[in-house]
Design a protein around this motif. Structure first.
Motif, PDB file in Angstrom:
ATOM      1  N   GLU A  90       5.512 -13.343  16.905  1.00 28.11           N
ATOM      2  CA  GLU A  90       6.121 -13.577  15.805  1.00 28.11           C
ATOM      3  C   GLU A  90       6.136 -12.682  14.363  1.00 28.11           C
ATOM      4  O   GLU A  90       5.473 -11.755  14.304  1.00 28.11           O
ATOM      5  CB  GLU A  90       4.805 -14.797  14.558  1.00 28.11           C
ATOM      6  N   GLN A  91       7.139 -12.646  13.390  1.00 28.11           N
ATOM      7  CA  GLN A  91       7.616 -11.740  12.122  1.00 28.11           C
ATOM      8  C   GLN A  91       6.147 -12.230  10.692  1.00 28.11           C
ATOM      9  O   GLN A  91       5.511 -13.121  10.706  1.00 28.11           O
ATOM     10  CB  GLN A  91       8.173 -11.637  11.602  1.00 28.11           C
ATOM     11  N   ASP A  92       5.981 -11.128  10.078  1.00 28.23           N
ATOM     12  CA  ASP A  92       5.637 -10.737   8.848  1.00 28.23           C
ATOM     13  C   ASP A  92       3.884 -11.594   8.619  1.00 28.23           C
ATOM     14  O   ASP A  92       3.984 -12.199   7.888  1.00 28.23           O
ATOM     15  CB  ASP A  92       6.905 -11.708   7.779  1.00 28.23           C
ATOM     16  N   VAL A  93       3.237 -11.384   9.467  1.00 29.06           N
ATOM     17  CA  VAL A  93       2.637 -12.014   9.783  1.00 29.06           C
ATOM     18  C   VAL A  93       1.006 -11.092   9.412  1.00 29.06           C
ATOM     19  O   VAL A  93       0.807  -9.766   9.692  1.00 29.06           O
ATOM     20  CB  VAL A  93       1.026 -12.326  10.917  1.00 29.06           C
ATOM     21  N   PRO A  94      -0.198 -10.971   8.573  1.00 31.68           N
ATOM     22  CA  PRO A  94      -1.306 -10.151   8.569  1.00 31.68           C
ATOM     23  C   PRO A  94      -1.619  -9.110   8.583  1.00 31.68           C
ATOM     24  O   PRO A  94      -3.200  -9.066   8.617  1.00 31.68           O
ATOM     25  CB  PRO A  94      -1.441 -10.423   6.397  1.00 31.68           C
TER      26      PRO A  94
ATOM     27  N   ALA B  63       0.228  -9.747  15.586  1.00 29.31           N
ATOM     28  CA  ALA B  63       1.365 -10.461  15.388  1.00 29.31           C
ATOM     29  C   ALA B  63       1.355 -11.752  17.505  1.00 29.31           C
ATOM     30  O   ALA B  63       0.359 -10.624  17.928  1.00 29.31           O
ATOM     31  CB  ALA B  63       2.905 -10.388  15.763  1.00 29.31           C
TER      32      ALA B  63
END
Lengths: 229, 229
Positions: free
Chosen positions: B199-203, B206
């Motif tokens: 997954e992308q753009d997780v803080p 991933a």
DNA sequence: GCATTATAGTGTTGCTATTACACTATGTCA
DNA sequence: TGACATAGTGTAATAGCAACACTATAATGC
């Protein structure tokens, strides 16, 4: 007094797949059509829904009129809406399936218009309309649902033996079941009332009779109990 | 050009309960009626069945026209035939339920006649006709069926994480599930293709992405495999 | 660049449920 | 009273299910 509408409309019918269990086989109740289309062919009991009756009411009325069956477990199955199911016009059929103990009532006498009879589900004659398809869907539903809902009892007399119940399940599911495991499981559910009676007129040791206890089932269901197999 | 019939007839409609999953909640797609009866009220998308289309076709057409949704899992739910469900006349409604990934398409723009929007299933406004009842039946069916049919995937994007899948099941079933047991069980079924993507753009770290493998599912089903939980 | 944070990912163990399996008991009938 | 037909009963091995906690990794903020 004809009615007028802006657009042509589909007519609505109900058709009923009535299952019974007898002579160690699963049976289905059919009627022989007196009128065209498919005059002389066997078909599921059913007919047009009146404008002032619900679908369930229509199903019960048709069953009473065409077969004489009145007291049964009845549940909606599926609604069939293929364009050419009826050669006369567009007809949408709401199908029901029903379970009944065939020994519990007498079939309606044959009339000019119709005649009712039981057939083993694996030996039905060719059926009118798309009724063979409806029957197949009903059978699949019965086989699926009988595993997790105590439907089987609807097909048996009020009092039955454990072996009788097992035979019924074996017939519906199409697989043999282990006698000891079956009894263990069924009795562990505590859905049956053990009676102080045994079956009569058998040429061997008589088996104890049991009765399905509807109220126990409802009580258990409310507590999250789930019937299974 | 009006049509005439011997007897008054019920009209046939389809109504669709479209479920979506978003923002960690189960949603349902509603339209706001522009016309009487129930003008201004929210309702399930649906409408009259044309005489030259099947029920399934009618359901898909109404969904396309009223909401813009086109590509979805659609299955017949139940047929509702109470006498007074529509104040105008006798109307029998064949209800469908549908599953869709809300992110996958844009809702149809509002028109004079209709406006579509998503609502969380536990916060729907008062609904027209008997649509609240239909929604309740659909929810019960979804909750029941999701346990033994891999329906959940229809509500997710094509690629999803195992945690995302678990959250979905927890939301539908309303119970928390054990992370390790859930993953073990799902992976053991071999229905998922493990992708070389995360997954992308997780803080945070991933998670790996997976994809439901429809063909594997069909192959297994033919061999008597049964999805469960 | 290091500490913090947020979630990913991973095995084992006890318990429960399921399956497989065979003999004794009891009534009927000849 | 013996033959028969079905009723009724328990155990052991196995498989499936539920409960449970820590390490790994990436991003962010200081």
């Amino acid at each position: 007094m004809p009615y007028t509408y802006e657009y042509p409309r589909a007519a609505v019918t109900v058709d009923c797949v009535v299952f019974g269990y007898d002579a160690a086989a699963l049976q289905v109740l059919l009627i022989q059509r007196g009128l065209a289309p498919f005059a002389g062919a066997w078909a599921l009991p059913g007919g047009f829904v009146h404008v002032d009756e619900t679908l369930d009411d229509a199903a019960r009325r048709e069953l009473r009129e065409e077969t004489g069956v009145t007291d049964l477990y009845l549940e909606q199955l599926y609604t069939f809406g293929a364009l050419d199911r009826d050669p006369r016009e567009r007809v949408v059929s709401v199908a029901y399936y029903a379970l009944v103990d065939p020994a519990h009532f007498a079939l309606a006498a044959a009339t000019d218009a119709t005649r009712a009879a039981w057939f083993a589900v694996d030996a039905v004659p060719p059926l009118a309309f798309d009724h063979a398809h409806i029957l197949a869907v009903a059978l699949a539903r019965l086989r699926g649902k009988v595993r997790y809902q105590p439907l089987g009892f609807e097909l048996l007399p009020e009092k039955f033996t454990l072996t009788g119940l097992q035979r019924l399940y074996e017939t519906i599911l199409g697989t043999p079941l282990d006698k000891r495991n079956f009894r263990k499981k069924i009795l562990a559910m505590e859905l049956l009332r053990e009676l102080d009676e045994v079956e009569q007129d058998v040429p061997h040791r008589a088996a104890r009779l049991y009765q399905f206890d509807e109220s126990k089932y409802r009580a258990l269901t409310e507590r999250g109990f789930n019937f299974e197999l």
